[in-house]
Design a protein around this motif. Structure first.
Motif, short mmCIF file in Angstrom:
data_model
loop_
_atom_site.label_atom_id
_atom_site.label_comp_id
_atom_site.label_asym_id
_atom_site.label_seq_id
_atom_site.Cartn_x
_atom_site.Cartn_y
_atom_site.Cartn_z
N ALA A 1 0.83 -1.20 0.00
CA ALA A 1 0.00 0.00 0.00
C ALA A 1 0.87 1.25 0.00
CB ALA A 1 -0.94 0.01 1.19
N GLY A 2 2.04 1.16 0.60
CA GLY A 2 2.89 2.34 0.72
C GLY A 2 3.85 2.52 -0.43
N ARG A 3 3.96 1.49 -1.27
CA ARG A 3 4.88 1.58 -2.40
C ARG A 3 4.41 2.71 -3.31
NH1 ARG A 3 5.10 -3.97 -5.31
NH2 ARG A 3 5.83 -4.65 -3.27
N SER A 4 5.29 3.65 -3.64
CA SER A 4 4.77 4.80 -4.36
C SER A 4 4.51 4.46 -5.82
CB SER A 4 5.70 5.99 -4.24
OG SER A 4 6.93 5.68 -4.82
N VAL A 5 3.35 4.92 -6.30
CA VAL A 5 3.02 4.78 -7.71
C VAL A 5 4.03 5.62 -8.49
CG1 VAL A 5 1.33 5.51 -9.45
CG2 VAL A 5 0.54 4.46 -7.33
N PRO A 6 4.62 5.04 -9.56
CA PRO A 6 5.55 5.85 -10.35
C PRO A 6 4.73 6.92 -11.05
CG PRO A 6 5.10 3.75 -11.44
CD PRO A 6 4.37 3.73 -10.14
N LEU A 7 5.01 8.19 -10.72
CA LEU A 7 4.18 9.26 -11.28
C LEU A 7 5.08 10.29 -11.94
CD1 LEU A 7 1.15 9.91 -11.30
CD2 LEU A 7 1.56 11.42 -9.36
N PRO A 8 5.57 9.96 -13.15
CA PRO A 8 6.46 10.90 -13.83
C PRO A 8 5.67 12.14 -14.26
CG PRO A 8 5.93 9.07 -15.27
CD PRO A 8 5.24 8.80 -13.97
N ASP A 9 6.36 13.22 -14.46
CA ASP A 9 5.77 14.46 -14.95
C ASP A 9 5.64 14.33 -16.46
OD1 ASP A 9 5.23 17.01 -15.80
OD2 ASP A 9 6.67 17.96 -14.44
N THR A 10 4.38 14.24 -16.95
CA THR A 10 4.19 14.06 -18.40
C THR A 10 4.22 15.40 -19.14
OG1 THR A 10 1.80 14.28 -18.31
CG2 THR A 10 2.69 12.06 -17.99
N GLY A 11 4.24 16.50 -18.37
CA GLY A 11 4.28 17.81 -19.01
C GLY A 11 2.95 18.55 -19.01
N SER A 12 1.85 17.80 -18.75
CA SER A 12 0.54 18.47 -18.66
C SER A 12 -0.33 17.76 -17.63
CB SER A 12 -0.18 18.46 -20.01
OG SER A 12 -0.70 17.17 -20.27
N ASP B 1 -0.05 15.68 -3.60
CA ASP B 1 0.87 16.81 -3.55
C ASP B 1 1.66 16.94 -4.84
OD1 ASP B 1 -0.08 17.36 -1.06
OD2 ASP B 1 1.68 16.67 0.04
N LYS B 2 2.15 15.80 -5.35
CA LYS B 2 2.95 15.85 -6.57
C LYS B 2 2.09 16.30 -7.76
CE LYS B 2 6.41 13.89 -9.41
NZ LYS B 2 6.82 12.72 -10.17
N LEU B 3 0.94 15.62 -7.94
CA LEU B 3 0.06 15.87 -9.08
C LEU B 3 -0.42 17.31 -9.12
CD1 LEU B 3 -1.57 14.11 -11.24
CD2 LEU B 3 -3.44 14.21 -9.58
N VAL C 1 -0.25 23.26 -10.53
CA VAL C 1 -0.26 24.65 -10.07
C VAL C 1 0.99 25.36 -10.60
CG1 VAL C 1 -0.12 26.15 -8.04
CG2 VAL C 1 -1.70 24.21 -8.04
N ALA C 2 2.14 24.68 -10.52
CA ALA C 2 3.39 25.28 -11.00
C ALA C 2 3.31 25.60 -12.50
CB ALA C 2 4.56 24.33 -10.72
N ARG C 3 2.60 24.73 -13.24
CA ARG C 3 2.45 24.98 -14.69
C ARG C 3 1.40 26.04 -15.00
NH1 ARG C 3 1.15 19.37 -15.02
NH2 ARG C 3 3.01 18.09 -15.22
N GLY C 4 0.67 26.49 -13.99
CA GLY C 4 -0.39 27.47 -14.21
C GLY C 4 -1.69 26.86 -14.71
N GLU C 5 -1.83 25.51 -14.57
CA GLU C 5 -3.04 24.85 -15.08
C GLU C 5 -4.18 24.84 -14.06
OE1 GLU C 5 -1.51 21.39 -18.00
OE2 GLU C 5 -0.71 21.27 -15.97
#
Lengths: 173, 173
Positions: free
Chosen positions: A47-58, A113-115, A120-124
């Motif tokens: 349950a704690g294993r982090s889902v790989p969540l790369p930044d896709t750019g959008s 937090d990551k997503l 927010v950083a991208r202004g979306e």
């Protein structure tokens, strides 16, 4: 994991786990003193294993990737057997409940937090967007549909969800 | 129901149900030939019982009422014990799974059709709004938070959900 999926927590025995793993019972007992301890470690690990969540750019791309990963995981035979079983045990065993909930919350918080931070950083998305609400809106419907109601996803379901959740977050941010 | 909540399906016995109901075992066996049959009838009865969903005059009002009813039900001790237990049984017993899923789907469809039908008729939502998606977006997050992650609801959670889901449905309708 496989033994747990097949027989369930109630009927799980250290003997059968050892047999399936091709080791002696003592090898299991050297690591865990009982079944509860063994299952707790497996649960917190998975349950704690982090889902790989790369930044896709959008944000749309990030959501598409996350929803695909989650929907596949929830439809996997092992997940669809083990999750309900542990939820049931958790409703009667405070130690399992606490481990499971702590792992879920930590994990959910990290993903949110990551997503949302990236968007927010991208202004979306607006700066005040609530990451917890975002993850509830994303995972809740998929969990409900795939793990509870067990209704297949229509072809355009994930696309509709992405559109819906993006609009929801823009309105509440 | 109470006996099921306390001991769970696996340990449920006709004897204990009879004792709790203050009747003889034969009275139970006159109605159901075994434990599975008894539980299946209780489940279809409860899961299929329609939520009272009066027309409050506005979509926001209808949502507020529905979310309040659902969040109370999910936090009720009996529900929080019985639901996970039956989900676990369902993952191993196709008859329980089918009964539960049929009741949930029928129920979800009825709630969605009424809720969205009313809002579309009032001109609050576009005519193409998907009732299934609407109910997934409403119930999913609550179920996820209250029944799975078991995280308490912040004070403004239901209000935020209403705002979020309304925006989501307007955007995807």
């Amino acid at each position: 994991m496989t033994e747990l999926a097949v027989v369930g927590y109630g009927r799980l025995s250290i003997e059968a786990v050892a047999r399936r793993a091709g080791v002696g019972k003592t090898a299991i007992y050297r690591r865990w003193s009982n079944k509860l301890e063994m299952v707790l470690e497996i649960v917190s690990d998975v349950a704690g294993r982090s889902v790989p969540l790369p930044d896709t750019g959008s944000f749309a791309g990030d959501l598409q990737l996350l929803l695909m990963i989650v929907s596949r995981a929830l439809q996997h035979r092992i997940a669809s057997q083990i999750i309900p079983d542990l939820m049931a045990e958790a409703s009667r065993n405070p130690q399992i409940a606490e481990t499971l909930q702590k792992a879920l919350r930590t994990h959910q918080q990290a993903v949110g937090d990551k997503l949302i931070g990236q968007a927010v950083a991208r202004g979306e998305l607006p700066a005040g967007t609530d990451p917890e609400l975002a993850v509830d809106l994303l995972l809740g419907p998929l969990y409900w549909r795939l793990a509870v109601a067990r209704t297949p996803l229509p072809d355009d379901y994930l696309d509709k969800m992405i559109e819906a959740v993006t609009a929801a977050l823009k309105a509440t941010g």
